[in-house]
Scaffold this motif. Structure first.
Motif, PDB file in Angstrom:
ATOM      1  N   ASN A  60     -14.538  -3.147   7.920  1.00  7.64           N
ATOM      2  CA  ASN A  60     -13.663  -1.983   7.878  1.00  7.64           C
ATOM      3  C   ASN A  60     -12.800  -2.055   6.623  1.00  7.64           C
ATOM      4  O   ASN A  60     -11.584  -2.212   6.681  1.00  7.64           O
ATOM      5  CB  ASN A  60     -12.792  -1.912   9.136  1.00  7.64           C
ATOM      6  CG  ASN A  60     -12.153  -0.552   9.302  1.00  7.64           C
ATOM      7  OD1 ASN A  60     -12.131   0.249   8.373  1.00  7.64           O
ATOM      8  ND2 ASN A  60     -11.634  -0.305  10.473  1.00  7.64           N
ATOM      9  N   GLU A  61     -13.466  -1.947   5.486  1.00  2.39           N
ATOM     10  CA  GLU A  61     -12.780  -2.094   4.210  1.00  2.39           C
ATOM     11  C   GLU A  61     -11.711  -1.027   3.997  1.00  2.39           C
ATOM     12  O   GLU A  61     -10.667  -1.296   3.416  1.00  2.39           O
ATOM     13  CB  GLU A  61     -13.784  -2.058   3.053  1.00  2.39           C
ATOM     14  CG  GLU A  61     -14.679  -3.275   2.989  1.00  2.39           C
ATOM     15  CD  GLU A  61     -15.862  -3.207   3.955  1.00  2.39           C
ATOM     16  OE1 GLU A  61     -16.084  -2.142   4.572  1.00  2.39           O
ATOM     17  OE2 GLU A  61     -16.558  -4.224   4.085  1.00  2.39           O
ATOM     18  N   ASP A  62     -11.963   0.209   4.455  1.00  5.26           N
ATOM     19  CA  ASP A  62     -10.972   1.271   4.271  1.00  5.26           C
ATOM     20  C   ASP A  62      -9.640   0.904   4.933  1.00  5.26           C
ATOM     21  O   ASP A  62      -8.583   1.045   4.321  1.00  5.26           O
ATOM     22  CB  ASP A  62     -11.474   2.601   4.837  1.00  5.26           C
ATOM     23  CG  ASP A  62     -12.582   3.211   3.999  1.00  5.26           C
ATOM     24  OD1 ASP A  62     -12.702   2.848   2.811  1.00  5.26           O
ATOM     25  OD2 ASP A  62     -13.320   4.052   4.539  1.00  5.26           O
ATOM     26  N   ALA A  63      -9.703   0.435   6.159  1.00  3.27           N
ATOM     27  CA  ALA A  63      -8.476   0.055   6.865  1.00  3.27           C
ATOM     28  C   ALA A  63      -7.806  -1.123   6.171  1.00  3.27           C
ATOM     29  O   ALA A  63      -6.577  -1.158   6.012  1.00  3.27           O
ATOM     30  CB  ALA A  63      -8.774  -0.291   8.319  1.00  3.27           C
ATOM     31  N   PHE A  64      -8.601  -2.104   5.739  1.00  2.25           N
ATOM     32  CA  PHE A  64      -8.025  -3.268   5.075  1.00  2.25           C
ATOM     33  C   PHE A  64      -7.326  -2.875   3.782  1.00  2.25           C
ATOM     34  O   PHE A  64      -6.193  -3.286   3.525  1.00  2.25           O
ATOM     35  CB  PHE A  64      -9.100  -4.321   4.785  1.00  2.25           C
ATOM     36  CG  PHE A  64      -8.566  -5.438   3.931  1.00  2.25           C
ATOM     37  CD1 PHE A  64      -7.686  -6.359   4.461  1.00  2.25           C
ATOM     38  CD2 PHE A  64      -8.907  -5.534   2.600  1.00  2.25           C
ATOM     39  CE1 PHE A  64      -7.156  -7.368   3.679  1.00  2.25           C
ATOM     40  CE2 PHE A  64      -8.390  -6.536   1.806  1.00  2.25           C
ATOM     41  CZ  PHE A  64      -7.514  -7.457   2.349  1.00  2.25           C
ATOM     42  N   LEU A  67      -4.033  -1.231   4.375  1.00  4.93           N
ATOM     43  CA  LEU A  67      -3.013  -2.241   4.678  1.00  4.93           C
ATOM     44  C   LEU A  67      -2.548  -2.935   3.406  1.00  4.93           C
ATOM     45  O   LEU A  67      -1.349  -3.121   3.180  1.00  4.93           O
ATOM     46  CB  LEU A  67      -3.571  -3.312   5.625  1.00  4.93           C
ATOM     47  CG  LEU A  67      -3.707  -2.976   7.091  1.00  4.93           C
ATOM     48  CD1 LEU A  67      -4.395  -4.127   7.815  1.00  4.93           C
ATOM     49  CD2 LEU A  67      -2.354  -2.708   7.697  1.00  4.93           C
ATOM     50  N   LEU A  68      -3.495  -3.320   2.593  1.00  7.52           N
ATOM     51  CA  LEU A  68      -3.171  -4.012   1.343  1.00  7.52           C
ATOM     52  C   LEU A  68      -2.306  -3.129   0.462  1.00  7.52           C
ATOM     53  O   LEU A  68      -1.292  -3.577  -0.062  1.00  7.52           O
ATOM     54  CB  LEU A  68      -4.471  -4.398   0.619  1.00  7.52           C
ATOM     55  CG  LEU A  68      -4.318  -5.108  -0.709  1.00  7.52           C
ATOM     56  CD1 LEU A  68      -3.675  -6.482  -0.503  1.00  7.52           C
ATOM     57  CD2 LEU A  68      -5.656  -5.252  -1.392  1.00  7.52           C
ATOM     58  N   HIS A  69      -2.666  -1.881   0.310  1.00  9.71           N
ATOM     59  CA  HIS A  69      -1.902  -0.968  -0.536  1.00  9.71           C
ATOM     60  C   HIS A  69      -0.500  -0.739   0.016  1.00  9.71           C
ATOM     61  O   HIS A  69       0.476  -0.717  -0.728  1.00  9.71           O
ATOM     62  CB  HIS A  69      -2.635   0.367  -0.668  1.00  9.71           C
ATOM     63  CG  HIS A  69      -1.922   1.318  -1.570  1.00  9.71           C
ATOM     64  ND1 HIS A  69      -0.987   2.210  -1.094  1.00  9.71           N
ATOM     65  CD2 HIS A  69      -1.979   1.494  -2.909  1.00  9.71           C
ATOM     66  CE1 HIS A  69      -0.507   2.902  -2.113  1.00  9.71           C
ATOM     67  NE2 HIS A  69      -1.094   2.493  -3.216  1.00  9.71           N
ATOM     68  N   ASP A  70      -0.389  -0.582   1.341  1.00  8.11           N
ATOM     69  CA  ASP A  70       0.925  -0.343   1.946  1.00  8.11           C
ATOM     70  C   ASP A  70       1.825  -1.567   1.820  1.00  8.11           C
ATOM     71  O   ASP A  70       3.029  -1.447   1.624  1.00  8.11           O
ATOM     72  CB  ASP A  70       0.787   0.020   3.422  1.00  8.11           C
ATOM     73  CG  ASP A  70       0.185   1.410   3.619  1.00  8.11           C
ATOM     74  OD1 ASP A  70       0.123   2.195   2.636  1.00  8.11           O
ATOM     75  OD2 ASP A  70      -0.227   1.702   4.751  1.00  8.11           O
ATOM     76  N   TRP A  71       1.242  -2.755   1.951  1.00 12.61           N
ATOM     77  CA  TRP A  71       2.032  -3.973   1.945  1.00 12.61           C
ATOM     78  C   TRP A  71       2.310  -4.471   0.531  1.00 12.61           C
ATOM     79  O   TRP A  71       3.344  -5.053   0.258  1.00 12.61           O
ATOM     80  CB  TRP A  71       1.327  -5.060   2.738  1.00 12.61           C
ATOM     81  CG  TRP A  71       2.202  -6.237   3.047  1.00 12.61           C
ATOM     82  CD1 TRP A  71       3.251  -6.263   3.901  1.00 12.61           C
ATOM     83  CD2 TRP A  71       2.091  -7.551   2.504  1.00 12.61           C
ATOM     84  NE1 TRP A  71       3.805  -7.527   3.936  1.00 12.61           N
ATOM     85  CE2 TRP A  71       3.106  -8.323   3.090  1.00 12.61           C
ATOM     86  CE3 TRP A  71       1.232  -8.142   1.589  1.00 12.61           C
ATOM     87  CZ2 TRP A  71       3.284  -9.667   2.778  1.00 12.61           C
ATOM     88  CZ3 TRP A  71       1.400  -9.477   1.294  1.00 12.61           C
ATOM     89  CH2 TRP A  71       2.426 -10.229   1.880  1.00 12.61           C
ATOM     90  N   CYS A  72       1.378  -4.225  -0.358  1.00  7.67           N
ATOM     91  CA  CYS A  72       1.484  -4.746  -1.725  1.00  7.67           C
ATOM     92  C   CYS A  72       1.025  -3.658  -2.684  1.00  7.67           C
ATOM     93  O   CYS A  72      -0.064  -3.746  -3.261  1.00  7.67           O
ATOM     94  CB  CYS A  72       0.629  -6.000  -1.843  1.00  7.67           C
ATOM     95  SG  CYS A  72       0.787  -6.844  -3.417  1.00  7.67           S
ATOM     96  N   PRO A  73       1.822  -2.593  -2.865  1.00  9.23           N
ATOM     97  CA  PRO A  73       1.391  -1.483  -3.700  1.00  9.23           C
ATOM     98  C   PRO A  73       1.198  -1.914  -5.151  1.00  9.23           C
ATOM     99  O   PRO A  73       1.838  -2.848  -5.616  1.00  9.23           O
ATOM    100  CB  PRO A  73       2.523  -0.461  -3.579  1.00  9.23           C
ATOM    101  CG  PRO A  73       3.690  -1.209  -3.061  1.00  9.23           C
ATOM    102  CD  PRO A  73       3.178  -2.418  -2.358  1.00  9.23           C
ATOM    103  N   PRO A  74       0.307  -1.218  -5.864  1.00  5.73           N
ATOM    104  CA  PRO A  74       0.081  -1.555  -7.268  1.00  5.73           C
ATOM    105  C   PRO A  74       1.362  -1.326  -8.081  1.00  5.73           C
ATOM    106  O   PRO A  74       2.152  -0.450  -7.752  1.00  5.73           O
ATOM    107  CB  PRO A  74      -1.027  -0.611  -7.716  1.00  5.73           C
ATOM    108  CG  PRO A  74      -1.268   0.336  -6.619  1.00  5.73           C
ATOM    109  CD  PRO A  74      -0.490  -0.098  -5.418  1.00  5.73           C
ATOM    110  N   THR A  75       1.517  -2.114  -9.110  1.00  2.00           N
ATOM    111  CA  THR A  75       2.709  -1.965  -9.960  1.00  2.00           C
ATOM    112  C   THR A  75       2.381  -1.263 -11.242  1.00  2.00           C
ATOM    113  O   THR A  75       1.297  -1.114 -11.642  1.00  2.00           O
ATOM    114  CB  THR A  75       3.321  -3.335 -10.285  1.00  2.00           C
ATOM    115  OG1 THR A  75       2.329  -4.155 -10.886  1.00  2.00           O
ATOM    116  CG2 THR A  75       3.874  -3.978  -9.048  1.00  2.00           C
TER     117      THR A  75
END
Length: 75
Positions: A60-64, A67-75
């Motif tokens: 479930n890469e989309d969900a992962f 989560l990654l984007h919400d927790w560690c957004p790109p800078t």
């Protein structure tokens, strides 16, 4: 500022993925003529796979990545 509240298993999956990403980046950073690894260290890859499975995110890469984007957004 992150707004997502992750479970312990989701956080472990994100952290394992980030360690994997940093390991790969470190292996490929450097002079262009430096030797490059042929594979990712198996222990690092296994940790990421185990953490994804533990969080119920295998396949479930989309969900992962949400989560990654919400927790560690790109800078």
């Amino acid at each position: 500022m992150h707004t997502a509240v992750l479970t312990d298993r989701e956080r472990a999956a994100v952290q394992a993925y980030l360690r994997l990403l940093h390991t790969v980046r470190a292996a490929f950073d450097g002079p262009p003529d430096a030797p490059r690894p042929f594979v990712v260290p198996p222990a690092v890859l296994a940790e990421a796979e185990e953490a994804l499975a533990g969080a119920g995110l295998t396949g479930n890469e989309d969900a992962f990545f949400r989560l990654l984007h919400d927790w560690c957004p790109p800078t």
